[in-house]
Design an enzyme around this catalytic site. Sequence first.
Site, PDB file in Angstrom:
ATOM      1  N   ASP B  24      15.016  35.706  -5.535  1.00  0.00           N
ATOM      2  CA  ASP B  24      14.430  36.397  -4.408  1.00  0.00           C
ATOM      3  C   ASP B  24      15.243  37.663  -4.167  1.00  0.00           C
ATOM      4  O   ASP B  24      16.377  37.785  -4.633  1.00  0.00           O
ATOM      5  CB  ASP B  24      14.419  35.477  -3.183  1.00  0.00           C
ATOM      6  CG  ASP B  24      13.441  35.947  -2.124  1.00  0.00           C
ATOM      7  OD1 ASP B  24      13.406  35.333  -1.052  1.00  0.00           O
ATOM      8  OD2 ASP B  24      12.724  36.942  -2.373  1.00  0.00           O
ATOM      9  N   SER B  25      14.685  38.579  -3.382  1.00  0.00           N
ATOM     10  CA  SER B  25      15.284  39.897  -3.278  1.00  0.00           C
ATOM     11  C   SER B  25      16.312  40.017  -2.166  1.00  0.00           C
ATOM     12  O   SER B  25      17.027  41.001  -2.092  1.00  0.00           O
ATOM     13  CB  SER B  25      14.181  40.914  -2.997  1.00  0.00           C
ATOM     14  OG  SER B  25      13.455  40.465  -1.856  1.00  0.00           O
ATOM     15  N   GLY B  26      16.361  39.037  -1.271  1.00  0.00           N
ATOM     16  CA  GLY B  26      17.215  39.180  -0.094  1.00  0.00           C
ATOM     17  C   GLY B  26      16.394  39.526   1.124  1.00  0.00           C
ATOM     18  O   GLY B  26      16.911  39.624   2.223  1.00  0.00           O
ATOM     19  N   GLY B  27      15.083  39.710   0.915  1.00  0.00           N
ATOM     20  CA  GLY B  27      14.207  40.090   2.015  1.00  0.00           C
ATOM     21  C   GLY B  27      14.115  39.032   3.097  1.00  0.00           C
ATOM     22  O   GLY B  27      14.118  39.335   4.287  1.00  0.00           O
ATOM     23  N   PHE B  28      14.069  37.780   2.684  1.00  0.00           N
ATOM     24  CA  PHE B  28      13.898  36.729   3.680  1.00  0.00           C
ATOM     25  C   PHE B  28      15.027  36.691   4.688  1.00  0.00           C
ATOM     26  O   PHE B  28      14.853  36.318   5.851  1.00  0.00           O
ATOM     27  CB  PHE B  28      13.753  35.357   3.000  1.00  0.00           C
ATOM     28  CG  PHE B  28      13.571  34.244   3.980  1.00  0.00           C
ATOM     29  CD1 PHE B  28      14.555  33.284   4.173  1.00  0.00           C
ATOM     30  CD2 PHE B  28      12.413  34.167   4.752  1.00  0.00           C
ATOM     31  CE1 PHE B  28      14.384  32.253   5.084  1.00  0.00           C
ATOM     32  CE2 PHE B  28      12.238  33.149   5.678  1.00  0.00           C
ATOM     33  CZ  PHE B  28      13.229  32.195   5.836  1.00  0.00           C
ATOM     34  N   ASP B  78      11.042  43.394   0.189  1.00  0.00           N
ATOM     35  CA  ASP B  78       9.971  43.714   1.137  1.00  0.00           C
ATOM     36  C   ASP B  78      10.537  43.785   2.548  1.00  0.00           C
ATOM     37  O   ASP B  78      11.611  43.246   2.824  1.00  0.00           O
ATOM     38  CB  ASP B  78       8.857  42.653   1.059  1.00  0.00           C
ATOM     39  CG  ASP B  78       9.402  41.227   1.130  1.00  0.00           C
ATOM     40  OD1 ASP B  78       8.617  40.287   1.334  1.00  0.00           O
ATOM     41  OD2 ASP B  78      10.639  41.055   0.965  1.00  0.00           O
ATOM     42  N   GLN B 121       2.360  41.610   2.441  1.00  0.00           N
ATOM     43  CA  GLN B 121       2.729  41.390   3.846  1.00  0.00           C
ATOM     44  C   GLN B 121       1.527  41.688   4.729  1.00  0.00           C
ATOM     45  O   GLN B 121       0.405  41.763   4.249  1.00  0.00           O
ATOM     46  CB  GLN B 121       3.922  42.288   4.207  1.00  0.00           C
ATOM     47  CG  GLN B 121       5.207  41.923   3.475  1.00  0.00           C
ATOM     48  CD  GLN B 121       5.739  40.568   3.900  1.00  0.00           C
ATOM     49  OE1 GLN B 121       5.370  40.040   4.956  1.00  0.00           O
ATOM     50  NE2 GLN B 121       6.605  39.996   3.099  1.00  0.00           N
ATOM     51  N   GLY B 148       5.458  36.503   4.175  1.00  0.00           N
ATOM     52  CA  GLY B 148       5.323  36.643   5.606  1.00  0.00           C
ATOM     53  C   GLY B 148       4.665  35.458   6.283  1.00  0.00           C
ATOM     54  O   GLY B 148       4.340  35.504   7.469  1.00  0.00           O
ATOM     55  N   ASP B 198       7.385  27.631  -3.564  1.00  0.00           N
ATOM     56  CA  ASP B 198       8.812  27.303  -3.509  1.00  0.00           C
ATOM     57  C   ASP B 198       9.097  26.772  -2.119  1.00  0.00           C
ATOM     58  O   ASP B 198       8.479  27.217  -1.150  1.00  0.00           O
ATOM     59  CB  ASP B 198       9.693  28.522  -3.784  1.00  0.00           C
ATOM     60  CG  ASP B 198       9.877  29.384  -2.549  1.00  0.00           C
ATOM     61  OD1 ASP B 198       8.954  30.162  -2.216  1.00  0.00           O
ATOM     62  OD2 ASP B 198      10.915  29.241  -1.876  1.00  0.00           O
ATOM     63  N   CYS B 236       6.849   4.369  -7.663  1.00  0.00           N
ATOM     64  CA  CYS B 236       7.546   5.549  -8.190  1.00  0.00           C
ATOM     65  C   CYS B 236       8.431   5.164  -9.359  1.00  0.00           C
ATOM     66  O   CYS B 236       9.113   4.136  -9.327  1.00  0.00           O
ATOM     67  CB  CYS B 236       8.379   6.175  -7.082  1.00  0.00           C
ATOM     68  SG  CYS B 236       9.329   7.613  -7.601  1.00  0.00           S
ATOM     69  N   CYS B 238      10.961   7.048 -10.599  1.00  0.00           N
ATOM     70  CA  CYS B 238      12.182   7.837 -10.681  1.00  0.00           C
ATOM     71  C   CYS B 238      13.397   6.922 -10.774  1.00  0.00           C
ATOM     72  O   CYS B 238      13.318   5.744 -10.398  1.00  0.00           O
ATOM     73  CB  CYS B 238      12.300   8.784  -9.489  1.00  0.00           C
ATOM     74  SG  CYS B 238      12.947   8.021  -7.980  1.00  0.00           S
ATOM     75  N   CYS B 241      14.242   4.867  -7.559  1.00  0.00           N
ATOM     76  CA  CYS B 241      13.359   3.754  -7.206  1.00  0.00           C
ATOM     77  C   CYS B 241      13.474   2.613  -8.192  1.00  0.00           C
ATOM     78  O   CYS B 241      13.190   1.466  -7.857  1.00  0.00           O
ATOM     79  CB  CYS B 241      11.918   4.240  -7.089  1.00  0.00           C
ATOM     80  SG  CYS B 241      11.697   5.312  -5.651  1.00  0.00           S
ATOM     81  N   HIS B 266      14.768  11.482  -5.983  1.00  0.00           N
ATOM     82  CA  HIS B 266      13.467  10.895  -5.676  1.00  0.00           C
ATOM     83  C   HIS B 266      12.514  11.947  -5.129  1.00  0.00           C
ATOM     84  O   HIS B 266      11.348  12.010  -5.540  1.00  0.00           O
ATOM     85  CB  HIS B 266      13.588   9.744  -4.671  1.00  0.00           C
ATOM     86  CG  HIS B 266      12.256   9.357  -4.136  1.00  0.00           C
ATOM     87  ND1 HIS B 266      11.390   8.525  -4.811  1.00  0.00           N
ATOM     88  CD2 HIS B 266      11.584   9.750  -3.021  1.00  0.00           C
ATOM     89  CE1 HIS B 266      10.262   8.404  -4.133  1.00  0.00           C
ATOM     90  NE2 HIS B 266      10.351   9.131  -3.040  1.00  0.00           N
TER      91      HIS B 266
END
Lengths: 527, 321
Positions: B24-28, B78, B121, B148, B198, B236, B238, B241, B266
């Site tokens: 990610d760009s750091g925008g968040f 952004d 956005q 956004g 994500d 499950c 995994c 489990c 899990h």
Amino acid sequence: MRMLELWKRAPITWSHVAPPLENGTFGCSEWRHVEKPQCYCVLFVGYTNIWLSSFLADCLYSVKDLPIRPSYVLLASVTKMKLILSSIVNGCRYGKLIEVGRNGSKSVDIPGCLLYTRTGSVPHLTHDTLSLIEGVPEPVHLTLSTVAEHHEVLEEYKEGIGKFIGMPESILYCSLHDPASPCPSGYNTNKTVSVWGGGGRIEITLSKFMAMQQAFKPDWYQSMADGEPLPPGASRKRVKKSVDRTLGFLDGCLKEHQNSEVLKNSEILGVIEGGDILEERLRSVRETMKRPVGGFLLDGFQADDMPDDPKLNLIASVTGELPEDKPRLIHGIGKPDEVLECVSRGVDLFEGFFPYVMTEQGRALTFKFKYKVDPEGEAEQKDLVGPLHQVQDQQLISAYNTMTIEQCEGNHIYSMLEQSGCGDNEISNKASDKGGKTVPFTIDLKSEQYRADFRPLLEDCSCYCCKNHTRAYLYHLLTTNELLAGVLLMIHNQHHYFGFFQSIRDAVRDDKMHQLKELIIKQKLQQ
Amino acid sequence: GPELISKANGLHGFMNWKRALLTDSGGFQMVSLVELAEVTEQGVRFSSPYDGKEILLTPEKSIEIQNALGSDIMMQLDDVVSSTVSGPRVEEAMYRSIRWLDRCIAANKNPEQQNLFAIIQGGLDAELRKKCLTEMIKRDVSGFAIGGLSGGEEKDNFWRMVTLSTEYLPREKPRYLMGVGYATDLVVCVALGCDMFDCVFPTRTARFGSALVPWGSLQLKNRQYAKDFKPIDEDCDCPTCKRYTRAYLHALFRNDTAALHHITIHNIAYQLNLMCSIRESIRQGQFPVFIQQFMKRMYGSKEQYPCWAVEALSTVNVQLE
């Protein structure tokens, strides 16, 4: 058939009758002598059947026309597992414990260490990550400190703690105290001992102790014991009391053990107490030996406040008196140099907590133990970091002493996370610490010198961490408080430590302990 | 720092991760660290709470760092505003994001090896979103993210913005809906036309003792699990489990980080299985049936289904019974 085999292996020319006393303990004061002995006949009987053996002994004496008249009858304790000693070289014992476990199918190499767990889990590791490590030892070490609070759950579960913790096939050893947690003293009484769990102090009576063992169903467990750390120079009276209490607890445990169906394949270990007083230690040894225990635990050597020489001499005196054919465990000894000293003094098994303690400090084990190879050629590492482990110990102690159960529940996971990485206060400590107390045998990966060091933790280490990751990466994970730091460090440290123990076994077998000791001592003094 | 990572053969080398990486760009952080951020046309200035040091993050700087990291997919920088903000700031941020997209494209030194994604956005305003979409799809980027959103806004507004975006975005490029991770949201947004997602949710919630299951989640810290000897999910496969019970995880949680790992494994397995099932059902032309089963399992009966989900799905011809 078993009895005959044993008889052939260990012919004895004397024996004595030791019928059990009313309280279920063994007294060794009774001798029976039959007139006009024709020859000797020896009878070995398993201790799980004391009443039967006593009955048989009586029967033998009462049969008048038996062609072979028993002159004396030996009532020996025969434990289920056997210790086969291949050699004893310069005081170091080398061999195997066989027929271990509920099925009698496992074996344990000696000298060796246990697989340390907290609440039944190797810290930071899942079953899959644990399987990445080579040389994982057989016996899994559980502590009442970390599992006692789940006693009720295990009683309802009914299938034993091995399955509960996800290790149904493993050999389990249950001790009282966790070697990596503080154990405040002053709480044991004549009838109870206290352990310190996640929720605070848990007071355990004999019946509760045995109820726990029956719910957990370990393969080995130490007898309940008054093993509170005693300050050096503790009054003789207090030391004597701990020996007496422990023997009393042992007898109580044995009585219940023998009547227990679920524990019939488990072994109980006798605990040798006695503080730093030789006489008390020997008294503890001699009395404990009279009981039908499967092995012996040397307790009370955990603290750092007993100076080395007296400590080691005491250990040697104790093991010197113990029978050769039963395993000797020691609690609280984990540093490489101390382990070697104890192996030389006849100790067989050690707790495996040292890699964990180092992991919690963000340290990687880097000492060399390959005494066959030239140890030179390792770049010098300067360590400038201060006593961070002391900060953590203080945090732990104050947490235990001040938190209520509810507070522990709410906050414990955060303090655990703080321990496994490093907290903000430690990052800022880093810059200002110079020439503080360093820990030999390790490197401190939180140290800024590793920030751009793209070498593995240890050059020729074959563990998953060293094959895949670098010091720089670990530095990054530690400074950003990532959980992965603990996972990777634990994998490396365990791998390394188990390799060290293999090296000890090789050295004892090949009579090269001297070289190994030299190598280790050299590294201890280097830093 | 990026210089260090370059020395280590990029982020793949530093982490020893042989698969794909998305950065990610750091925008968040303009939203999550809004108190520490000051946004201008030039870029966003962050001040460190630890030592007061200032960092100026410009579109050029962000791309430079992502170039050094060598990630396979990079995000433009952004101008992000929280989805709960309204008014002229939203419009300003939308237009600025377009300008910053152009600066990012120009600054990218690795267009052949690394894929730059644009981020749409416009907040919760349909007109602004449309404007942003119209402009951004003119640029030659590898994919489009819908940004956004997923910041605490009403679900009714959320899904409408998602649908609007997927309507306009080109079919032959990936659509990446940022920050979406709850199971229901994933299922609905796939139906609305999103491809990639994500979310920190599954792993973060695992670290707080919450295990995800097809019918919701289990708070394993709670006393009710102390003597529950079932695995988290009997169906499950995994590693957690297969070997551990809820009771053991409950007991372990207080004392060792291994519990966090078990639950994390899990939860990730749960998410991956969910997406795998979604793909499989789409491949078989059975996605609407899958959605039906999923909702039934998660909520029990139609009365419990969230309204926004029912409504959103009906716009793509999935009628829930």
